[in-house]
Design a protein around this motif. Structure first.
Motif, PDB file in Angstrom:
ATOM      1  N   LEU A  44       0.829  -1.210   0.000  1.00 23.32           N
ATOM      2  CA  LEU A  44       0.000   0.000   0.000  1.00 23.32           C
ATOM      3  C   LEU A  44       0.861   1.257   0.000  1.00 23.32           C
ATOM      4  O   LEU A  44       0.592   2.204  -0.744  1.00 23.32           O
ATOM      5  N   ASN A  47       2.512   2.124  -3.454  1.00 22.22           N
ATOM      6  CA  ASN A  47       1.677   2.354  -4.638  1.00 22.22           C
ATOM      7  C   ASN A  47       1.239   3.816  -4.696  1.00 22.22           C
ATOM      8  O   ASN A  47       0.304   4.238  -4.019  1.00 22.22           O
ATOM      9  N   LEU A  50      -2.479   5.114  -5.155  1.00 23.20           N
ATOM     10  CA  LEU A  50      -3.476   5.037  -4.078  1.00 23.20           C
ATOM     11  C   LEU A  50      -3.535   6.312  -3.242  1.00 23.20           C
ATOM     12  O   LEU A  50      -4.439   6.446  -2.409  1.00 23.20           O
ATOM     13  N   TRP A  51      -2.601   7.235  -3.453  1.00 22.93           N
ATOM     14  CA  TRP A  51      -2.480   8.414  -2.598  1.00 22.93           C
ATOM     15  C   TRP A  51      -2.571   9.694  -3.420  1.00 22.93           C
ATOM     16  O   TRP A  51      -2.241   9.702  -4.607  1.00 22.93           O
ATOM     17  N   THR A 139      -6.729  -1.261   6.606  1.00 17.26           N
ATOM     18  CA  THR A 139      -6.871  -1.974   5.343  1.00 17.26           C
ATOM     19  C   THR A 139      -6.298  -3.380   5.410  1.00 17.26           C
ATOM     20  O   THR A 139      -6.805  -4.300   4.740  1.00 17.26           O
ATOM     21  N   TRP A 199      -9.740  -3.591   0.601  1.00 16.51           N
ATOM     22  CA  TRP A 199      -8.796  -3.537  -0.513  1.00 16.51           C
ATOM     23  C   TRP A 199      -9.448  -2.908  -1.742  1.00 16.51           C
ATOM     24  O   TRP A 199      -8.817  -2.137  -2.466  1.00 16.51           O
ATOM     25  N   ALA A 202      -9.552   0.793  -1.061  1.00 13.86           N
ATOM     26  CA  ALA A 202      -8.220   1.399  -1.184  1.00 13.86           C
ATOM     27  C   ALA A 202      -7.847   1.598  -2.654  1.00 13.86           C
ATOM     28  O   ALA A 202      -7.296   2.636  -3.030  1.00 13.86           O
ATOM     29  N   ARG A 203      -8.158   0.619  -3.471  1.00 11.46           N
ATOM     30  CA  ARG A 203      -7.803   0.702  -4.894  1.00 11.46           C
ATOM     31  C   ARG A 203      -8.651   1.730  -5.635  1.00 11.46           C
ATOM     32  O   ARG A 203      -8.327   2.115  -6.762  1.00 11.46           O
ATOM     33  N   HIS A 204      -9.753   2.165  -5.017  1.00 11.96           N
ATOM     34  CA  HIS A 204     -10.624   3.155  -5.651  1.00 11.96           C
ATOM     35  C   HIS A 204     -10.615   4.481  -4.906  1.00 11.96           C
ATOM     36  O   HIS A 204     -11.602   5.222  -4.911  1.00 11.96           O
ATOM     37  N   LYS A 208      -7.002   8.289  -0.159  1.00 15.42           N
ATOM     38  CA  LYS A 208      -6.852   9.713  -0.458  1.00 15.42           C
ATOM     39  C   LYS A 208      -7.716  10.579   0.453  1.00 15.42           C
ATOM     40  O   LYS A 208      -7.592  11.807   0.444  1.00 15.42           O
TER      41      LYS A 208
END
Length: 274
Positions: A44, A47, A50-51, A139, A199, A202-204, A208
């Motif tokens: 996480l 990547n 994701l932020w 997460t 998860w 987090a991926r969507h 943020k």
């Protein structure tokens, strides 16, 4: 009474002996949860997609410190939570039993408090906002919950209420009465289902919005735990409360409310200059 009852798959609680030291499945569950959780944290944190651009987040190098803080918090808090919430009289009479964690007896809500303290210490030390730290930990938390519930099943402990469903089991130590394998229900909901939800979030873009993943975890875990409590046999002294309530329900209800508040905070409208 069902015509057919699934046999309980009796598993030796000792996974392997390392010389004179027995390594139990219960300990392996915690070790596995921390190892796979640490790997999830690294994935996480690394990547960038994701932020938000420029958003403070834990560095991969500092995640070892975060793991240590949270691990100590979970273990110490989980044990003290069990001692103080569920059976204080017994441990006052047998204080040495407090340290015998291999016999079981870890409270999730105590471990959660310990984890929050560990996250706060890490956040203060690293300069990363606490909500961001709690989001990344939330997460991956279902990984540990999954392994922990499997350990409850193997031990076995925290079995379910009497039932006549086709998948009922007779647990050693609980008589010949068929019961819900409630530990597996919890592994599925608190571990697999909640983990997939977090998860996906987090991926969507959930990371943020500081506090959003934390809120999802609070609501998701709280609802899953309350639901599973209807199938789990409460200890008549330590867990059963009036009007069909259990200690697990009462302790989990605030998590739903706190989680909902965190979600609303994370998704609040922001000013154009914010």
């Amino acid at each position: 009474m069902p015509i057919f009852v699934l046999p309980f798959p009796v598993i030796d609680p000792v996974a392997v002996n390392i010389g004179p030291v027995p390594l139990r499945w219960y300990a392996l569950a915690y070790i596995g949860g921390f190892i796979f959780g640490w790997l999830g944290l690294r994935a996480l944190a690394a990547n960038d997609a994701l932020w938000r651009r420029g958003q403070p987040r834990p560095s991969r190098e500092s995640l070892d410190d975060l793991l240590v803080f949270v691990a100590f918090g979970v273990v110490i808090g989980g044990r003290l939570g069990h001692v103080l919430i569920y059976d204080p009289a017994f441990y006052v009479a047998h204080p040495l039993e407090i340290f015998q964690t291999w016999k079981g007896g870890m409270a999730f809500h105590g471990g959660l408090v310990g984890a929050i303290i560990g996250m706060a210490l890490y956040a203060h030390r690293s300069g990363v906002p606490l909500l961001t730290v709690s989001d990344i930990c939330a997460t991956v938390a279902p990984i540990g919950l999954f392994f922990g519930r499997l350990a409850n099943f193997i031990k076995p402990e925290m079995w379910g209420r009497e039932t006549d469903v086709p998948w009922a089991m007779a647990f050693p130590g609980a008589g010949d009465v068929p019961r819900h394998p409630s530990q597996l229900y919890e592994a599925g909901l608190e571990g697999v289902a909640l983990g997939l939800l977090l998860w996906f979030a987090a991926r969507h873009g959930a990371l943020k919005h500081p506090g959003l993943a934390t809120g999802f975890f609070g609501v998701g875990y709280g609802l899953a735990r309350i639901f599973c409590e209807f199938f789990r046999e409460p200890d008549p002294v330590q867990e059963a409360l009036p009007n069909g309530l259990t200690m697990g329900m009462v302790l989990s209800a605030p998590l739903v409310l706190i989680g909902a508040a965190a979600i609303m905070f994370a998704l609040r409208p922001r000013s154009a200059t914010a």
